[in-house]
Design an enzyme around this catalytic site. Sequence first.
Site, mmCIF file in Angstrom:
data_model
loop_
_atom_site.group_PDB
_atom_site.id
_atom_site.type_symbol
_atom_site.label_atom_id
_atom_site.label_comp_id
_atom_site.label_asym_id
_atom_site.label_seq_id
_atom_site.Cartn_x
_atom_site.Cartn_y
_atom_site.Cartn_z
ATOM 1 N N TYR A 66 42.424 1.813 34.023
ATOM 2 C CA TYR A 66 42.290 3.249 33.738
ATOM 3 C C TYR A 66 42.502 4.086 35.010
ATOM 4 C CZ TYR A 66 39.910 7.420 31.750
ATOM 5 O OH TYR A 66 39.577 8.683 31.302
ATOM 6 N N LYS A 109 45.362 6.834 35.471
ATOM 7 C CA LYS A 109 45.017 8.236 35.721
ATOM 8 C C LYS A 109 45.549 8.720 37.066
ATOM 9 C CE LYS A 109 42.961 9.410 31.889
ATOM 10 N NZ LYS A 109 43.784 10.141 30.886
HETATM 11 N N1 NAD Z 1 35.170 11.973 28.276
HETATM 12 C C1 NAD Z 1 35.299 11.952 29.596
HETATM 13 O O1 NAD Z 1 34.280 11.925 30.327
HETATM 14 C C2 NAD Z 1 36.664 11.948 30.240
HETATM 15 C C3 NAD Z 1 36.713 12.026 31.631
HETATM 16 C C4 NAD Z 1 37.950 12.036 32.261
HETATM 17 C C5 NAD Z 1 39.112 11.985 31.519
HETATM 18 N N2 NAD Z 1 39.044 11.901 30.164
HETATM 19 C C6 NAD Z 1 40.327 11.837 29.448
HETATM 20 O O2 NAD Z 1 40.382 12.897 28.514
HETATM 21 C C7 NAD Z 1 41.146 12.491 27.380
HETATM 22 C C8 NAD Z 1 40.331 12.676 26.115
HETATM 23 O O3 NAD Z 1 39.123 11.928 26.248
HETATM 24 P P1 NAD Z 1 37.923 12.005 25.172
HETATM 25 O O4 NAD Z 1 36.678 11.770 25.948
HETATM 26 O O5 NAD Z 1 38.052 13.218 24.327
HETATM 27 O O6 NAD Z 1 38.233 10.660 24.349
HETATM 28 P P2 NAD Z 1 37.957 10.273 22.811
HETATM 29 O O7 NAD Z 1 37.930 8.789 22.787
HETATM 30 O O8 NAD Z 1 36.791 11.019 22.276
HETATM 31 O O9 NAD Z 1 39.274 10.824 22.085
HETATM 32 C C9 NAD Z 1 40.539 10.269 22.372
HETATM 33 C C10 NAD Z 1 41.456 10.513 21.194
HETATM 34 O O10 NAD Z 1 42.729 9.911 21.507
HETATM 35 C C11 NAD Z 1 43.189 9.246 20.340
HETATM 36 N N3 NAD Z 1 44.125 8.176 20.672
HETATM 37 C C12 NAD Z 1 43.862 6.995 21.277
HETATM 38 N N4 NAD Z 1 44.968 6.254 21.361
HETATM 39 C C13 NAD Z 1 45.967 6.968 20.807
HETATM 40 C C14 NAD Z 1 47.344 6.726 20.586
HETATM 41 N N5 NAD Z 1 47.914 5.576 20.971
HETATM 42 N N6 NAD Z 1 48.072 7.675 19.977
HETATM 43 C C15 NAD Z 1 47.503 8.841 19.569
HETATM 44 N N7 NAD Z 1 46.204 9.133 19.751
HETATM 45 C C16 NAD Z 1 45.438 8.199 20.352
HETATM 46 C C17 NAD Z 1 41.925 8.696 19.689
HETATM 47 O O11 NAD Z 1 42.144 8.365 18.328
HETATM 48 C C18 NAD Z 1 40.949 9.852 19.907
HETATM 49 O O12 NAD Z 1 40.968 10.773 18.835
HETATM 50 C C19 NAD Z 1 41.565 11.042 27.640
HETATM 51 O O13 NAD Z 1 42.845 11.002 28.221
HETATM 52 C C20 NAD Z 1 40.526 10.583 28.637
HETATM 53 O O14 NAD Z 1 40.989 9.501 29.400
HETATM 54 C C21 NAD Z 1 37.850 11.890 29.506
#
Ligand code: NAD
Length: 252
Positions: A153, A157
Site C-alpha cells: 500500500y 500510494k
Molecule cells: N480511510 C483512511 O483512513 C484513508 C487514509 C488514507 C488514504 N485513504 C484512501 O482513500 C481512498 C478511499 O478510502 P476509504 O477509507 O473510503 O475506503 P473504503 O474501503 O471505505 O471504500 C473504498 C471503495 O473502493 C471500492 N473499490 C475497491 N476496489 C475497487 C475496484 N477494483 N474497482 C472499483 N471500486 C473499488 C470499494 O468497493 C469501496 O466502495 C482509498 O484510495 C484509500 O486508500 C483512506
Amino acid sequence: MTQPSRVAIVTGAARGIGEATARKLAADGLAVAVVDLDEGACANTVTEIHDAGGTALAVGADVSDPGQVTAAVERVAAELGPPTVLVNNAGVLRDNLLFKMTDDDWETVMAVHLRGAFLFSRAVQKHMVDAGWGRIVSLSSTSALGNRGQANYAAAKAGIQGFTKTLAIELGRFGITANSVAPGFIVTDMTAATAARMGVDFADFEKAATGQIPVGRAGRPEDVANTVSFLVSEGAGFVSGQVIYVAGGPRA
Ligand SMILES: NC(=O)c1ccc[n+]([C@@H]2O[C@H](COP(=O)([O-])OP(=O)(O)OC[C@H]3O[C@@H](n4cnc5c(N)ncnc54)[C@H](O)[C@@H]3O)[C@@H](O)[C@H]2O)c1
C-alpha cells in the site's frame, strides 16, 4: 461557486471518502458518475445526491480492468456528458508484514490503486484535452511515507504521487491540473477493517490514532471531500502536481 456544466467521475464512491466526495461535488453543481465494483452498491450514494437535488449516475466497474474502465467512461460520456473531472479514489488494503505478504497481496493493491488510476486517467484525458480543461485528483495516503505492514500500500500510494506529478507536467498545457490528496486517519470502513484485522476495538483504535494527531481528532470523509472540492474548482487552476496531506497535522 457552482459549475453546472462539469461532469465528474469519482471511483470507489459507494461508501467512505468516495461517497462523501461524490456528494460534495454534486452539491458544488457537478453531475457525478458514482463508480464502484457493484453498480447496485452505488444506489445509496446516487439516491442521496438525487434527494439533495443533484445529478448522479451509478456505474459498475472494476478500476483495474481495462475493458470495464473504457466502457464506464464511454457510458458516462454518453449519459452525463464528457467527463472533465476525475477523482481516483477506489482502494483496497491487503496488509501484511513483508515476510508474510503474498504475491496476490502485492498485485491486488498495485492493480487497484496504480493501474486503476492509470487506466481511468488515460481514458478520461481525451475528453479533458478536447475541452481544454480538466481536473484529476488521486488519493494517496500518509502511508506513502512508510507504514508497518503496508509495503504494498505504501509503495502504491507513493507511486500515486509520482504519477500525479508526471500528469501535471504532461497535461498542464491542455488546461488540465493533476493533484494528489493524502489523508491520514479517516474514519471509514477501511480503518474499521484495519482495527478488526489487528484485533483492536475500533473506539480504542480511534482514540490511539487521535492521540497522535495535532488537531486532536480523527478525520472524517468530509475533510477529504472538502479538499478535493477545492482542487477541482475553477479557482484552483494554478495548483498542479501537488500532494496535500489531509491529516490534521504535517503528517500522520
Ligand atoms: N480511510 C483512511 O483512513 C484513508 C487514509 C488514507 C488514504 N485513504 C484512501 O482513500 C481512498 C478511499 O478510502 P476509504 O477509507 O473510503 O475506503 P473504503 O474501503 O471505505 O471504500 C473504498 C471503495 O473502493 C471500492 N473499490 C475497491 N476496489 C475497487 C475496484 N477494483 N474497482 C472499483 N471500486 C473499488 C470499494 O468497493 C469501496 O466502495 C482509498 O484510495 C484509500 O486508500 C483512506
